[in-house]
Design a protein around this motif. Structure first.
Motif, PDB file in Angstrom:
ATOM      1  N   ILE A  42       0.842  -1.203   0.000  1.00 30.94           N
ATOM      2  CA  ILE A  42       0.000   0.000   0.000  1.00 30.94           C
ATOM      3  C   ILE A  42       0.874   1.248   0.000  1.00 30.94           C
ATOM      4  N   ILE A  43       1.916   1.253   0.828  1.00 26.76           N
ATOM      5  CA  ILE A  43       2.828   2.403   0.874  1.00 26.76           C
ATOM      6  C   ILE A  43       3.493   2.604  -0.488  1.00 26.76           C
ATOM      7  N   GLN A  44       3.919   1.518  -1.129  1.00 24.29           N
ATOM      8  CA  GLN A  44       4.542   1.617  -2.458  1.00 24.29           C
ATOM      9  C   GLN A  44       3.571   2.199  -3.485  1.00 24.29           C
ATOM     10  N   GLU A  45       2.325   1.738  -3.463  1.00 23.80           N
ATOM     11  CA  GLU A  45       1.328   2.241  -4.409  1.00 23.80           C
ATOM     12  C   GLU A  45       1.025   3.717  -4.147  1.00 23.80           C
ATOM     13  N   LEU A  46       0.942   4.096  -2.873  1.00 24.52           N
ATOM     14  CA  LEU A  46       0.732   5.502  -2.537  1.00 24.52           C
ATOM     15  C   LEU A  46       1.892   6.351  -3.049  1.00 24.52           C
ATOM     16  N   ILE A 102      -7.434   9.949  -1.920  1.00 27.12           N
ATOM     17  CA  ILE A 102      -7.114   8.536  -1.692  1.00 27.12           C
ATOM     18  C   ILE A 102      -7.715   8.078  -0.373  1.00 27.12           C
ATOM     19  N   GLY A 103      -8.374   6.945  -0.414  1.00 27.42           N
ATOM     20  CA  GLY A 103      -8.886   6.317   0.798  1.00 27.42           C
ATOM     21  C   GLY A 103      -8.372   4.896   0.888  1.00 27.42           C
ATOM     22  N   ILE A 104      -8.036   4.477   2.081  1.00 27.28           N
ATOM     23  CA  ILE A 104      -7.562   3.114   2.315  1.00 27.28           C
ATOM     24  C   ILE A 104      -8.480   2.519   3.372  1.00 27.28           C
ATOM     25  N   ILE A 105      -9.025   1.349   3.081  1.00 27.96           N
ATOM     26  CA  ILE A 105      -9.919   0.728   4.052  1.00 27.96           C
ATOM     27  C   ILE A 105      -9.437  -0.683   4.385  1.00 27.96           C
TER      28      ILE A 105
END
Length: 176
Positions: free
Chosen positions: A125-129, A147-150
């Motif tokens: 997730i950090i890499q994609e962000l 951007i939302g992360i769930i």
């Protein structure tokens, strides 16, 4: 009452109950439910929807609500294909508006640890962000992706939040 309506969707995220088995037994005794089928009062493992669906005998006792109003087509189309056999009518579809794809599936080898976190998933997730933030460095905040992360797991949410705060500036976070 003579009629009862229970609503829900068995294809959505299942309920989580942290009720201890011992506490459930205390409730069964307190409310004199020992002679009732355990599956009817096992609310640790069964939601009210589960109990109703498992005990309805006739198809006309169910009604499928097929109009979907909440998600962008790119997001709900995934669920529509995978879970609903394309029976949902997507009411958010607009022929004059075609947003970017809303779902990308990235398989990870990560496993959820005893502390409730999946570190490999969080790092992806950090890499994609980082990719998104780098690609939109020169774009004004008003035009940048929101951007939302769930995650259904609060420990994972907390872990990802900490990783985001460690890896991105306050300006980057506020921009997206």
């Amino acid at each position: 009452g003579k009629k009862l309506v229970i609503t829900g969707d068995p294809k959505q995220l299942r309920h989580f109950s942290f009720l201890a088995e011992a506490k459930q037994r205390v409730f069964r005794q307190k409310f004199d439910l020992q002679n009732i089928d355990i599956n009817l009062v096992d609310y640790k493992n069964n939601s009210l929807l589960d109990i109703v669906m498992n005990n309805c005998k006739f198809a006309n006792q169910f009604h499928f609500l097929d109009e979907h109003y909440r998600s962008l087509p790119a997001i709900i189309n995934y669920s529509n294909q995978k879970f609903y056999n394309n029976k949902l009518r997507i009411m958010t579809y607009r022929p004059d508006y075609s947003p970017l794809e809303g779902v990308e599936i990235i398989q990870t080898e990560g496993k959820r640890l005893k502390n409730g976190t999946n570190k490999e998933e969080a790092e992806i997730i950090i890499q994609e962000l980082q990719k998104i933030i780098n690609n939109q460095k020169e774009i004004k905040k008003e035009l940048a992706y929101s951007i939302g992360i769930i995650s259904p797991f609060s420990d994972q949410v907390d872990y990802i939040r900490k990783r985001v705060e460690q890896n991105f500036s306050l300006n980057e976070i506020q921009k997206h």
